[in-house]
Design a protein around this motif. Structure first.
Motif, short mmCIF file in Angstrom:
data_model
loop_
_atom_site.label_atom_id
_atom_site.label_comp_id
_atom_site.label_asym_id
_atom_site.label_seq_id
_atom_site.Cartn_x
_atom_site.Cartn_y
_atom_site.Cartn_z
N LYS A 64 4.00 8.19 -9.40
CA LYS A 64 2.92 8.02 -8.44
C LYS A 64 3.37 7.18 -7.24
CE LYS A 64 -0.71 8.41 -11.93
NZ LYS A 64 -1.80 7.71 -12.64
N THR B 153 0.84 -1.19 0.00
CA THR B 153 0.00 0.00 0.00
C THR B 153 0.88 1.24 0.00
OG1 THR B 153 -1.70 -1.17 1.27
CG2 THR B 153 -1.83 1.23 1.23
N ASP C 73 0.57 5.37 0.26
CA ASP C 73 -0.35 6.46 0.60
C ASP C 73 -1.78 5.96 0.78
OD1 ASP C 73 1.64 8.38 0.56
OD2 ASP C 73 1.35 8.82 -1.57
N GLY C 74 -1.91 4.79 1.41
CA GLY C 74 -3.22 4.22 1.71
C GLY C 74 -3.90 3.55 0.54
N ARG C 75 -3.24 3.49 -0.62
CA ARG C 75 -3.84 2.89 -1.81
C ARG C 75 -3.07 1.63 -2.19
NH1 ARG C 75 -2.56 3.71 -7.22
NH2 ARG C 75 -1.06 5.31 -6.57
N GLU C 76 -3.78 0.51 -2.31
CA GLU C 76 -3.12 -0.75 -2.67
C GLU C 76 -2.61 -0.66 -4.11
OE1 GLU C 76 -4.18 -5.50 -3.14
OE2 GLU C 76 -5.23 -4.31 -1.59
N VAL C 77 -1.38 -1.09 -4.30
CA VAL C 77 -0.75 -1.02 -5.63
C VAL C 77 -0.15 -2.37 -5.98
CG1 VAL C 77 -0.23 1.44 -5.38
CG2 VAL C 77 1.48 -0.26 -4.70
#
Length: 519
Positions: free
Chosen positions: A334, A316, A318-322
């Motif tokens: 990004k 994750t 910045d709190g976003r799963e990648v």
């Protein structure tokens, strides 16, 4: 009382490569049967000295004597004939050949009609590996399949097994740590017992104290002085090496705001030997990674950089799963995850390309319009990055191969500073670099996190992990078994080693190595 016999005498040796003078009037002597350290910054002349004593390079002037006799070594075969063997820092092993083929090259046993006797070679190597405590390595294994520490051990074994009179160890511990250094201590003790004279090149002062009887310091291609190991302090050695004093080796750690959300979170990641690893990284934080070699640290770094697929787990940012499926994905603006890898010469640089091309390569699209590179803009940007890491401007047009190991590593750092990532993965970034360059790298790490970047740092030198990290995760058996938060408890070498050894053992490998040499 008679004066001890000198195994090696170097007298007024000079060597220049074009306009660059590598050695100037270098003079020192080494007593027979002793371990002698050769110290200096990257570019001080240590590697040139090793190449001259190995027969790879001929001096322009001066005299070299072995056991009182003046010698001229025009090739490595001449050095071998005189009893000189070398274990190089930049490994000479051939990746596509087996361990047995590498160890015996170019002296493989032959049979009928001069054909190589593969069976006899493997049997001989198996016995030799057993003798040297390397029984876990198969003589048939391809060298490319082995981890760097094992390849380093094979390089050392290759030289030691030929029963040299003089053994040159060029940065033998640059890829070793923990119990591997204790193993080296046993090899050195064995060689001393049979009367071998050893030249030991290192940037690690504890190893000089542990293994060596005397030392010579080189600076800017000149010999500064030769001392008994008890005649000079570590601080004096550092001042002699760099020509100035370092106020503090490690800079103070910048504060970390623990109230902000993590920039990077890993949950239950598995890849290769890595099993179910979970960790988080705050903005402005240095997260240390510790553990003995082969415990999953490398897989963590490669998976985060997209160079090794994870078999399970999530990342994750910045709190976003990648999903990071390639280095290009990691470098993407990004995400901004960059990696300084384990082996700079083979994994981080194109040695035949100049510093400008190496530094700009990951972000070349920034300076490209309609398929053409804006060379002026590229050059100005790279020059700024190189100045930041204190690499000479000639790096803009000279190949990376022309620079010392320390300056090569700074070119790698400049590449990622130019890319401007938010997370910098540093895998043993000071391996094989001198004390002055180490200090510069510590300051770069500090500056990076002060500007809001985050670092995950693995080092084979536990002291670096202790003094640079805000938190430390310790690996054992492929898993994270301990987290030490510097805000809650003191980060210490003893606590890290207890966890890294999988027990509450209090006697570390350094003491084992010291006992082996002193016995």
């Amino acid at each position: 009382m008679s004066k001890p016999t000198q195994a090696i005498s170097v007298e007024q040796v000079r060597k220049a490569f074009g306009p660059t003078v590598a050695l100037e009037s270098v003079t020192y002597g080494i007593d027979a049967g002793k371990v002698h350290a050769l110290l200096g910054e990257n570019g001080a002349g240590k590697s040139t000295s090793v190449k001259i004593l190995s027969g790879l390079v001929r001096p322009d002037s001066g005299v070299i004597r072995l056991f009182g006799d003046e010698v001229r070594m025009n090739s490595p075969r001449d050095a071998h004939r005189l009893g000189v063997q070398t274990a190089f820092q930049e490994l000479t092993l051939i990746p596509d050949l087996s361990v047995a083929e590498n160890l015996l090259l170019p002296y493989q046993p032959t049979g009928f009609a001069g054909l190589l006797n593969k069976k006899a070679a493997e049997e001989r190597v198996a016995a030799s590996l057993e003798k040297m405590g390397l029984h876990m390595i198969s003589p048939r294994a391809e060298v490319r399949t082995l981890d760097l520490p094992l390849r380093q051990k094979i390089e050392i074994a290759k030289a030691a097994l030929r029963e040299p009179k003089v053994l040159l160890l060029d940065e033998p511990t640059s890829a070793l740590s923990g119990e591997d250094i204790a193993w080296l201590g046993q090899i050195i003790a064995q060689q001393k017992a049979r009367g071998t004279t050893i030249i030991f090149i290192t940037h690690r002062m504890p190893e000089v104290r542990m293994f060596c009887d005397s030392l010579t310091i080189l600076r800017n291609g000149c010999s500064v002085g030769t001392f008994g190991i008890e005649e000079i302090s570590d601080e004096e050695v550092i001042e002699q090496i760099i020509g100035r004093s370092l106020e503090k080796t490690f800079p103070p750690k910048p504060p970390v705001d623990r109230s902000v959300a993590p920039v990077l979170t890993v949950r239950d990641m598995s890849a290769g030997r890595l099993r179910n690893a979970s960790l988080s990284l705050q903005p402005g934080e240095v997260l240390g990674v510790a553990g003995l070699a082969g415990m999953g640290q490398l897989e963590l770094f490669l998976s985060l950089f997209g160079d090794m697929p994870a078999s399970s787990g999530t990342i994750t940012v910045d709190g976003r799963e990648v999903k990071i499926e390639s280095p290009r994905d990691a470098i993407d603006a990004k995400l901004g995850i960059t990696l300084v890898p384990e082996e700079r010469k083979t994994e981080a640089l194109f040695l035949r390309l100049d510093g400008r091309q190496n530094t700009a390569l990951p972000v070349l699209d920034r300076y490209t319009r309609f398929g053409l590179i804006d060379s002026e803009a590229e050059g100005l940007a790279v020059a700024g990055a190189l100045a930041k890491v204190q690499v000479a401007e000639r790096a803009l047009y000279m190949p990376a191969s022309a620079f010392s190991g320390g300056n090569q590593q700074k070119i790698v750092m400049a590449k990622w500073l130019l890319a401007g990532g938010r997370v910098l993965l540093l895998f043993d970034p000071t391996r094989g670099v001198d004390v002055g360059t180490k200090h510069e790298i510590y300051l770069l790490i500090n500056e990076y996190v002060r500007a809001g970047g985050s670092v995950i740092l693995y080092s084979t030198e536990i002291e670096e992990v202790v003094h640079l990290s805000h938190r430390v995760v310790v690996f054992y058996g492929g898993s994270i078994v301990r987290e030490i938060d510097g805000a809650v408890e003191a980060i210490s070498e003893s606590e890290i080693m207890r966890a890294a050894l999988g027990s509450t053992q209090t006697h570390g490998p350094d003491s084992a190595a010291r006992k082996a040499v002193q016995s």
